[in-house]
Design a protein around this motif. Structure first.
Motif, PDB file in Angstrom:
ATOM      1  N   GLN A   1      11.485  -1.087  -3.025  1.00 32.77           N
ATOM      2  CA  GLN A   1      12.208  -2.309  -3.340  1.00 32.77           C
ATOM      3  C   GLN A   1      12.845  -2.910  -2.094  1.00 32.77           C
ATOM      4  O   GLN A   1      12.807  -4.122  -1.872  1.00 32.77           O
ATOM      5  N   SER A   2      13.439  -2.062  -1.260  1.00 28.97           N
ATOM      6  CA  SER A   2      14.035  -2.548  -0.011  1.00 28.97           C
ATOM      7  C   SER A   2      12.977  -3.109   0.923  1.00 28.97           C
ATOM      8  O   SER A   2      13.202  -4.108   1.617  1.00 28.97           O
ATOM      9  N   LEU A   3      11.811  -2.463   0.931  1.00 27.69           N
ATOM     10  CA  LEU A   3      10.724  -2.959   1.783  1.00 27.69           C
ATOM     11  C   LEU A   3      10.267  -4.327   1.310  1.00 27.69           C
ATOM     12  O   LEU A   3      10.029  -5.234   2.122  1.00 27.69           O
ATOM     13  N   LYS A   4      10.129  -4.517  -0.007  1.00 30.49           N
ATOM     14  CA  LYS A   4       9.705  -5.805  -0.542  1.00 30.49           C
ATOM     15  C   LYS A   4      10.736  -6.890  -0.256  1.00 30.49           C
ATOM     16  O   LYS A   4      10.388  -8.041   0.000  1.00 30.49           O
TER      17      LYS A   4
ATOM     18  N   PHE B   1       0.834  -1.197   0.000  1.00 30.76           N
ATOM     19  CA  PHE B   1       0.000   0.000   0.000  1.00 30.76           C
ATOM     20  C   PHE B   1       0.874   1.255   0.000  1.00 30.76           C
ATOM     21  O   PHE B   1       0.970   1.961   0.999  1.00 30.76           O
ATOM     22  N   TYR B   2       1.528   1.542  -1.128  1.00 34.28           N
ATOM     23  CA  TYR B   2       2.299   2.774  -1.214  1.00 34.28           C
ATOM     24  C   TYR B   2       1.453   3.935  -1.704  1.00 34.28           C
ATOM     25  O   TYR B   2       1.858   5.095  -1.616  1.00 34.28           O
ATOM     26  N   SER B   3       0.249   3.666  -2.216  1.00 30.69           N
ATOM     27  CA  SER B   3      -0.709   4.698  -2.586  1.00 30.69           C
ATOM     28  C   SER B   3      -2.090   4.054  -2.561  1.00 30.69           C
ATOM     29  O   SER B   3      -2.310   3.044  -3.235  1.00 30.69           O
ATOM     30  N   PHE B   4      -3.012   4.625  -1.808  1.00 26.57           N
ATOM     31  CA  PHE B   4      -4.332   4.011  -1.674  1.00 26.57           C
ATOM     32  C   PHE B   4      -5.391   5.069  -1.418  1.00 26.57           C
ATOM     33  O   PHE B   4      -5.087   6.253  -1.205  1.00 26.57           O
ATOM     34  N   VAL B   5      -6.659   4.627  -1.435  1.00 21.33           N
ATOM     35  CA  VAL B   5      -7.806   5.523  -1.284  1.00 21.33           C
ATOM     36  C   VAL B   5      -8.606   5.099  -0.060  1.00 21.33           C
ATOM     37  O   VAL B   5      -8.811   3.903   0.180  1.00 21.33           O
ATOM     38  N   ILE B   6      -9.063   6.085   0.719  1.00 27.95           N
ATOM     39  CA  ILE B   6      -9.897   5.825   1.897  1.00 27.95           C
ATOM     40  C   ILE B   6     -11.302   6.368   1.665  1.00 27.95           C
ATOM     41  O   ILE B   6     -11.534   7.166   0.746  1.00 27.95           O
ATOM     42  N   ASP B   7     -12.242   5.936   2.503  1.00 25.57           N
ATOM     43  CA  ASP B   7     -13.656   6.264   2.296  1.00 25.57           C
ATOM     44  C   ASP B   7     -14.102   7.524   3.032  1.00 25.57           C
ATOM     45  O   ASP B   7     -15.294   7.690   3.318  1.00 25.57           O
ATOM     46  N   LYS B   8     -13.205   8.422   3.361  1.00 20.49           N
ATOM     47  CA  LYS B   8     -13.552   9.700   3.986  1.00 20.49           C
ATOM     48  C   LYS B   8     -12.958  10.829   3.143  1.00 20.49           C
ATOM     49  O   LYS B   8     -11.869  10.675   2.566  1.00 20.49           O
TER      50      LYS B   8
ATOM     51  N   ILE C   1      12.852   0.245   5.408  1.00 20.58           N
ATOM     52  CA  ILE C   1      12.897   1.476   4.623  1.00 20.58           C
ATOM     53  C   ILE C   1      14.173   2.242   4.979  1.00 20.58           C
ATOM     54  O   ILE C   1      14.753   2.066   6.045  1.00 20.58           O
ATOM     55  N   ARG C   2      14.567   3.112   4.081  1.00 17.75           N
ATOM     56  CA  ARG C   2      15.883   3.739   4.137  1.00 17.75           C
ATOM     57  C   ARG C   2      15.842   5.062   4.907  1.00 17.75           C
ATOM     58  O   ARG C   2      14.851   5.774   4.911  1.00 17.75           O
TER      59      ARG C   2
ATOM     60  N   ASN D   1       6.513   5.158  -0.371  1.00 14.77           N
ATOM     61  CA  ASN D   1       6.556   5.564  -1.771  1.00 14.77           C
ATOM     62  C   ASN D   1       7.940   6.122  -2.100  1.00 14.77           C
ATOM     63  O   ASN D   1       8.536   6.856  -1.304  1.00 14.77           O
ATOM     64  N   ASP D   2       8.436   5.772  -3.271  1.00  7.72           N
ATOM     65  CA  ASP D   2       9.799   6.186  -3.645  1.00  7.72           C
ATOM     66  C   ASP D   2       9.972   7.694  -3.689  1.00  7.72           C
ATOM     67  O   ASP D   2      11.100   8.202  -3.637  1.00  7.72           O
ATOM     68  N   THR D   3       8.882   8.449  -3.801  1.00  6.47           N
ATOM     69  CA  THR D   3       8.968   9.910  -3.862  1.00  6.47           C
ATOM     70  C   THR D   3       8.804  10.559  -2.489  1.00  6.47           C
ATOM     71  O   THR D   3       8.813  11.788  -2.390  1.00  6.47           O
TER      72      THR D   3
END
Length: 290
Positions: free
Chosen positions: A206-209, A139-146, A214-215, A183-185
């Motif tokens: 990639q490191s997380l996977k 989940f590096y980018s996702f949508v919530i219901d609020k 994370i770095r 997220n890489d950005t």
């Protein structure tokens, strides 16, 4: 002399079906004769013993066979009916078990959110459910219901598990898009809680996977006070994130080639592989500055 023509005599033959009918009729006659006379006590008892008794024994055997088969079929029908009932019970129990497991999983998630809410009681928060994942299983980018109707705005911080997940980057009437810190950005100004040393935590999908880490970089640790296991939280100098939110724990520290700063990896506090419910901090950093 004229030749003598011999006429061939026709052979007398009986069709097999007529023979079978005759034998069957004989059996029936003998059975009737047996039941209506006292043949076993009269002069024909030897004939009865030689002819009638074997027929009766055969009939009794056949009758017993069919009786046994009938009982077996009845038992088989009962077993099949019982098996169907048991199968339905198993299906019902399986569904109930799955529902209970789902309820327990949701209860654990809600308990974690409650504990997280209590840990950051100073921040006003609202719960939200993840309804879409714009990446792969991470989940590096996702949508919530609020969304706007619920008071959500851009740069609201988002938390789950034990700490920071990311921030809101766009908002709709009843939904909002969140960018995770993996997220890489993404770059987050952070502080080592034990030593107050500053660093920058950068997204490294990639490191997380690969390692679940994370770095981080630009760690100022001249006195070597930072060690593995130290807590890392959002810094008070961050322009996007509220101060003091747990990001993760130091996993490794390395000195950079210029010997001025250090870099390494940390274990994130949130589980970015399983996100279902999150907490959204209603305040944003710009409002606090104002």
């Amino acid at each position: 002399m004229s030749p003598v023509i011999k006429k061939k005599r026709k052979k007398f033959t009986i069709s097999s079906k007529y023979l079978l009918l005759a034998l069957a009729g004989l059996c029936v006659c003998l059975m009737i004769f047996t039941f209506r006379t006292s043949v076993f006590d009269g002069p024909l008892k030897n004939v009865a013993g030689a002819v009638v008794v074997p027929f009766q024994r055969g009939i009794a055997t056949v009758g017993g066979y069919f009786s046994d088969r009938k009982a077996q079929f009845a038992l088989l029908e009962d077993v099949m009916l019982e098996n169907e009932e048991l199968r339905q019970q198993i299906d019902a129990l399986t569904l109930e078990n799955n529902r209970l497991q789902q309820d327990r999983y949701e209860l654990n998630n809600l308990r974690s959110l409650y504990e997280l809410d209590q840990a950051y009681a100073d921040y006003e928060k609202v719960g939200a459910r993840v309804i879409a994942n714009e990446g792969d299983n991470w989940f590096y980018s996702f949508v919530i219901d609020k969304g706007e109707e619920d008071g959500i705005q851009v740069d609201c911080n988002v938390m789950a598990g034990s700490g920071l997940v990311g921030r809101v980057v766009s908002v709709g009437p009843n939904y909002a898009k969140v960018q995770s810190i993996i997220n890489d950005t993404s770059n987050v100004s952070a502080t080592v809680l034990a030593s107050s040393e500053n660093m920058v935590v950068s997204g490294d999908l990639q490191s997380l996977k690969t390692d679940g880490l994370i770095r981080f970089s630009q760690l100022t640790d001249k006195n070597n006070r930072v060690s593995v296991g130290d807590k890392v939280v959002t810094s008070n100098i961050s322009d996007k994130y509220m101060p003091g939110i747990l990001i993760g724990y130091i996993s490794s520290v390395n000195t950079t080639s210029d010997n001025l700063t250090k870099s390494g990896y940390l274990m994130p506090a949130a589980d970015f592989y399983h996100l279902e419910e999150v907490l959204v901090v209603m305040e944003v950093k710009q409002q606090i500055k104002e």
